[in-house]
Scaffold this motif. Structure first.
Motif, PDB file in Angstrom:
ATOM      1  N   LYS A   1      40.580   5.461  47.440  1.00 46.90           N
ATOM      2  CA  LYS A   1      40.300   6.850  47.832  1.00 46.90           C
ATOM      3  C   LYS A   1      40.368   7.825  46.665  1.00 46.90           C
ATOM      4  CE  LYS A   1      42.505   6.332  52.129  1.00 46.90           C
ATOM      5  NZ  LYS A   1      43.783   6.595  52.674  1.00 46.90           N
ATOM      6  N   LYS A   2      41.243   7.547  45.686  1.00 44.89           N
ATOM      7  CA  LYS A   2      41.510   8.561  44.649  1.00 44.89           C
ATOM      8  C   LYS A   2      41.253   8.046  43.239  1.00 44.89           C
ATOM      9  CE  LYS A   2      44.375  11.068  47.501  1.00 44.89           C
ATOM     10  NZ  LYS A   2      45.040  12.080  47.943  1.00 44.89           N
ATOM     11  N   SER A   3      40.725   8.942  42.408  1.00 43.57           N
ATOM     12  CA  SER A   3      40.517   8.544  41.011  1.00 43.57           C
ATOM     13  C   SER A   3      41.768   8.851  40.184  1.00 43.57           C
ATOM     14  CB  SER A   3      39.309   9.270  40.431  1.00 43.57           C
ATOM     15  OG  SER A   3      39.508  10.656  40.528  1.00 43.57           O
ATOM     16  N   VAL A   4      42.561   9.807  40.654  1.00 41.84           N
ATOM     17  CA  VAL A   4      43.834  10.129  39.975  1.00 41.84           C
ATOM     18  C   VAL A   4      44.948  10.075  41.022  1.00 41.84           C
ATOM     19  CG1 VAL A   4      45.135  11.888  38.711  1.00 41.84           C
ATOM     20  CG2 VAL A   4      42.691  11.630  38.296  1.00 41.84           C
ATOM     21  N   ILE A   5      45.979   9.315  40.709  1.00 39.98           N
ATOM     22  CA  ILE A   5      47.107   9.224  41.643  1.00 39.98           C
ATOM     23  C   ILE A   5      48.173  10.209  41.153  1.00 39.98           C
ATOM     24  CG2 ILE A   5      48.772   7.659  42.749  1.00 39.98           C
ATOM     25  CD1 ILE A   5      45.797   6.796  43.088  1.00 39.98           C
ATOM     26  N   VAL A   6      48.538  11.118  42.029  1.00 40.23           N
ATOM     27  CA  VAL A   6      49.528  12.134  41.659  1.00 40.23           C
ATOM     28  C   VAL A   6      50.823  11.854  42.415  1.00 40.23           C
ATOM     29  CG1 VAL A   6      50.053  14.605  41.683  1.00 40.23           C
ATOM     30  CG2 VAL A   6      47.703  13.836  41.296  1.00 40.23           C
ATOM     31  N   VAL A   7      51.917  11.757  41.660  1.00 37.50           N
ATOM     32  CA  VAL A   7      53.219  11.532  42.297  1.00 37.50           C
ATOM     33  C   VAL A   7      54.156  12.654  41.869  1.00 37.50           C
ATOM     34  CG1 VAL A   7      55.140   9.912  42.604  1.00 37.50           C
ATOM     35  CG2 VAL A   7      52.849   9.040  42.130  1.00 37.50           C
ATOM     36  N   ASP A   8      54.691  13.379  42.863  1.00 38.86           N
ATOM     37  CA  ASP A   8      55.659  14.440  42.558  1.00 38.86           C
ATOM     38  C   ASP A   8      57.067  13.895  42.764  1.00 38.86           C
ATOM     39  OD1 ASP A   8      53.701  16.312  42.063  1.00 38.86           O
ATOM     40  OD2 ASP A   8      53.599  16.975  44.149  1.00 38.86           O
ATOM     41  N   CYS A   9      57.953  14.140  41.805  1.00 39.33           N
ATOM     42  CA  CYS A   9      59.341  13.705  41.981  1.00 39.33           C
ATOM     43  C   CYS A   9      59.942  14.529  43.126  1.00 39.33           C
ATOM     44  CB  CYS A   9      60.146  13.904  40.702  1.00 39.33           C
ATOM     45  SG  CYS A   9      61.904  13.620  40.964  1.00 39.33           S
ATOM     46  N   GLN A  10      60.530  13.832  44.074  1.00 39.61           N
ATOM     47  CA  GLN A  10      61.061  14.551  45.246  1.00 39.61           C
ATOM     48  C   GLN A  10      62.317  15.358  44.913  1.00 39.61           C
ATOM     49  OE1 GLN A  10      62.273  11.707  48.228  1.00 39.61           O
ATOM     50  NE2 GLN A  10      62.699  10.180  46.673  1.00 39.61           N
TER      51      GLN A  10
ATOM     52  N   THR B   1      58.743  17.373  39.330  1.00 36.51           N
ATOM     53  CA  THR B   1      57.906  17.040  38.168  1.00 36.51           C
ATOM     54  C   THR B   1      56.715  16.224  38.651  1.00 36.51           C
ATOM     55  OG1 THR B   1      59.813  17.025  36.729  1.00 36.51           O
ATOM     56  CG2 THR B   1      57.889  15.868  35.904  1.00 36.51           C
ATOM     57  N   ARG B   2      55.538  16.569  38.140  1.00 33.98           N
ATOM     58  CA  ARG B   2      54.308  15.916  38.603  1.00 33.98           C
ATOM     59  C   ARG B   2      53.881  14.839  37.608  1.00 33.98           C
ATOM     60  NH1 ARG B   2      49.779  19.005  41.865  1.00 33.98           N
ATOM     61  NH2 ARG B   2      51.422  18.619  43.368  1.00 33.98           N
ATOM     62  N   TYR B   3      53.710  13.612  38.097  1.00 32.85           N
ATOM     63  CA  TYR B   3      53.236  12.517  37.255  1.00 32.85           C
ATOM     64  C   TYR B   3      51.844  12.131  37.729  1.00 32.85           C
ATOM     65  CZ  TYR B   3      58.113  12.211  35.854  1.00 32.85           C
ATOM     66  OH  TYR B   3      59.363  12.514  35.369  1.00 32.85           O
ATOM     67  N   LYS B   4      50.900  12.060  36.766  1.00 36.66           N
ATOM     68  CA  LYS B   4      49.524  11.697  37.129  1.00 36.66           C
ATOM     69  C   LYS B   4      49.153  10.363  36.485  1.00 36.66           C
ATOM     70  CE  LYS B   4      47.815  16.381  37.608  1.00 36.66           C
ATOM     71  NZ  LYS B   4      46.988  17.432  37.053  1.00 36.66           N
ATOM     72  N   PHE B   5      48.533   9.500  37.267  1.00 39.85           N
ATOM     73  CA  PHE B   5      48.091   8.201  36.761  1.00 39.85           C
ATOM     74  C   PHE B   5      46.605   8.048  37.065  1.00 39.85           C
ATOM     75  CE2 PHE B   5      52.535   7.892  37.929  1.00 39.85           C
ATOM     76  CZ  PHE B   5      53.101   7.288  36.810  1.00 39.85           C
ATOM     77  N   ALA B   6      45.822   7.726  36.028  1.00 46.94           N
ATOM     78  CA  ALA B   6      44.396   7.486  36.273  1.00 46.94           C
ATOM     79  C   ALA B   6      44.272   6.197  37.067  1.00 46.94           C
ATOM     80  CB  ALA B   6      43.661   7.353  34.952  1.00 46.94           C
ATOM     81  N   ASN B   7      43.358   6.192  38.005  1.00 43.70           N
ATOM     82  CA  ASN B   7      43.129   5.016  38.836  1.00 43.70           C
ATOM     83  C   ASN B   7      43.011   3.761  37.958  1.00 43.70           C
ATOM     84  OD1 ASN B   7      41.476   3.034  40.154  1.00 43.70           O
ATOM     85  ND2 ASN B   7      41.199   4.502  41.808  1.00 43.70           N
ATOM     86  N   THR B   8      42.244   3.876  36.864  1.00 44.30           N
ATOM     87  CA  THR B   8      42.003   2.716  35.999  1.00 44.30           C
ATOM     88  C   THR B   8      43.284   2.243  35.300  1.00 44.30           C
ATOM     89  OG1 THR B   8      41.320   4.379  34.405  1.00 44.30           O
ATOM     90  CG2 THR B   8      39.570   3.144  35.517  1.00 44.30           C
ATOM     91  N   ASP B   9      44.274   3.165  35.141  1.00 48.15           N
ATOM     92  CA  ASP B   9      45.544   2.793  34.492  1.00 48.15           C
ATOM     93  C   ASP B   9      46.403   1.895  35.364  1.00 48.15           C
ATOM     94  OD1 ASP B   9      44.975   4.246  32.318  1.00 48.15           O
ATOM     95  OD2 ASP B   9      46.296   5.954  32.787  1.00 48.15           O
ATOM     96  N   ILE B  10      46.241   2.031  36.668  1.00 50.63           N
ATOM     97  CA  ILE B  10      47.144   1.266  37.535  1.00 50.63           C
ATOM     98  C   ILE B  10      46.431   0.286  38.460  1.00 50.63           C
ATOM     99  CG2 ILE B  10      49.097   2.903  37.501  1.00 50.63           C
ATOM    100  CD1 ILE B  10      48.154   4.006  40.132  1.00 50.63           C
ATOM    101  N   SER B  11      45.087   0.205  38.347  1.00 50.31           N
ATOM    102  CA  SER B  11      44.351  -0.683  39.261  1.00 50.31           C
ATOM    103  C   SER B  11      44.790  -2.150  39.094  1.00 50.31           C
ATOM    104  CB  SER B  11      42.851  -0.536  39.050  1.00 50.31           C
ATOM    105  OG  SER B  11      42.563  -0.719  37.702  1.00 50.31           O
ATOM    106  N   HIS B  12      45.272  -2.509  37.902  1.00 42.33           N
ATOM    107  CA  HIS B  12      45.709  -3.900  37.677  1.00 42.33           C
ATOM    108  C   HIS B  12      46.899  -4.280  38.570  1.00 42.33           C
ATOM    109  CE1 HIS B  12      48.423  -1.534  35.171  1.00 42.33           C
ATOM    110  NE2 HIS B  12      49.263  -2.535  35.289  1.00 42.33           N
ATOM    111  N   LEU B  13      47.653  -3.268  39.059  1.00 49.35           N
ATOM    112  CA  LEU B  13      48.848  -3.550  39.868  1.00 49.35           C
ATOM    113  C   LEU B  13      48.495  -4.277  41.173  1.00 49.35           C
ATOM    114  CD1 LEU B  13      50.818  -0.161  39.623  1.00 49.35           C
ATOM    115  CD2 LEU B  13      51.378  -2.309  38.482  1.00 49.35           C
TER     116      LEU B  13
END
Ligand SMILES: [Zn+2]
Length: 299
Positions: free
Chosen positions: A261-270, A274-286
């Motif tokens: 669904k997303k090209s950029v995965i955004v994770v906010d520390c609860q 702090t906002r962490y952004k991961f490009a889809n291509t950076d983590i698709s190997h997972l």
């Protein structure tokens, strides 16, 4: 100016210790992260104070966390205190339940944490971790913790929490094990007397009165030794690596659909937003790797 501190004291002629914690800046930091309704704000403050008070006796580097999970209005609430008095806390809410007539402005712990579990988790930097279950059998956090200390730790304890606006505070006294040369009966009667006296401490005094005046008013004619203040600050341990590690523990089908669904995965520390952004291509190997939490012994 940092108004956040904890301060220990002892009763000179009773085998009893005490501690006062007051949080303002760190509490403000936590409660400003979401529009928490009053019962959640109060619970966050109490848990933060409790995490500081409980960690005070730890003699090692590490962290102490108190967390509750429930099927009720607050599915998760957690407060952590690390060595050197670094604190953080957060809560997840079911806003609809919290708005219901039964829960709006209801501070009953059992009502807020329906079918909940409350636990304390101690994680030393080196060494074995410990988890203790705090029975959720009372309608206030102070009563649950007092019960936990007397039943699981054999350390009779009295606690008063107080919160207002951006301020939260906790006062604890705890009876220590009777030394071999002392009479248990005498210690019990001293303890009973002090627990009577602490009931007189008004929540507004626990919140704001200078410690010397608070203790003199609460325990008149007791000789007390008050130790130096220790500063407390808000601090979060999140990093990009830890966030990535949390993503790699996600269920594979969930992760796959997220990546579709997303090209950029955004994770906010609860905890700290702090906002962490991961490009889809950076983590698709997972996706093709086993989830972190899955057993590694299959290799
Ligand atoms: Zn963070």
């Amino acid at each position: 100016m940092n108004n956040d501190f904890c301060q220990k004291f002892i009763f000179e002629d009773a085998n009893v210790r005490g501690e006062l914690v007051r949080l303002n800046n760190s509490y403000q930091e936590v409660i400003s992260k979401a529009s928490y309704p009053p019962p959640v704000k109060k619970l966050l403050g109490e848990l933060m104070c409790a995490s500081v008070l409980l960690s005070a006796t730890l003699k090692f580097d590490g962290s102490l966390t108190i967390h509750a999970r429930s099927n009720g209005a607050i599915p998760l609430v957690v407060a952590e205190c690390r060595s050197h008095q670094l604190v953080r806390a957060t809560a997840h809410m079911n806003e609809k339940s919290l708005q219901s007539p039964e829960l709006i402005n209801n501070h009953d712990l059992q009502a807020l944490l329906q079918d909940g579990k409350l636990a304390v988790h101690i994680q030393p930097k080196n060494g074995q971790q410990y988890q203790g279950i705090i029975p959720l059998e009372h309608n206030s956090l102070s009563a649950c913790l007092e019960d936990y200390f007397s039943r699981s730790e054999q350390l009779p304890t009295k606690l008063i929490f107080s919160s207002e606006g951006d301020y939260t505070s906790g006062l604890l006294i705890q009876s220590l094990p009777t030394p071999a040369d002392k009479e248990p009966v005498k210690q019990q009667s001293r303890w009973d007397h002090l627990t009577q006296l602490i009931q007189n401490a008004h929540p507004s005094e626990v919140l704001a009165l200078p410690i010397e005046r608070l203790l003199t008013r609460t325990f008149p004619s007791e000789t007390l030794r008050i130790f130096d203040k220790k500063e407390i600050s808000f601090d979060c341990t999140c990093t990009r690596e830890r966030t990535l590690s949390a993503l790699s523990a996600m269920d594979r089908s969930e992760l796959k659909s997220l990546l579709e669904k997303k090209s950029v995965i955004v994770v906010d520390c609860q905890f700290c937003s702090t906002r962490y952004k991961f490009a889809n291509t950076d983590i698709s190997h997972l996706v093709s790797q086993p989830a972190h939490s899955s057993p590694k012994r299959t290799h």
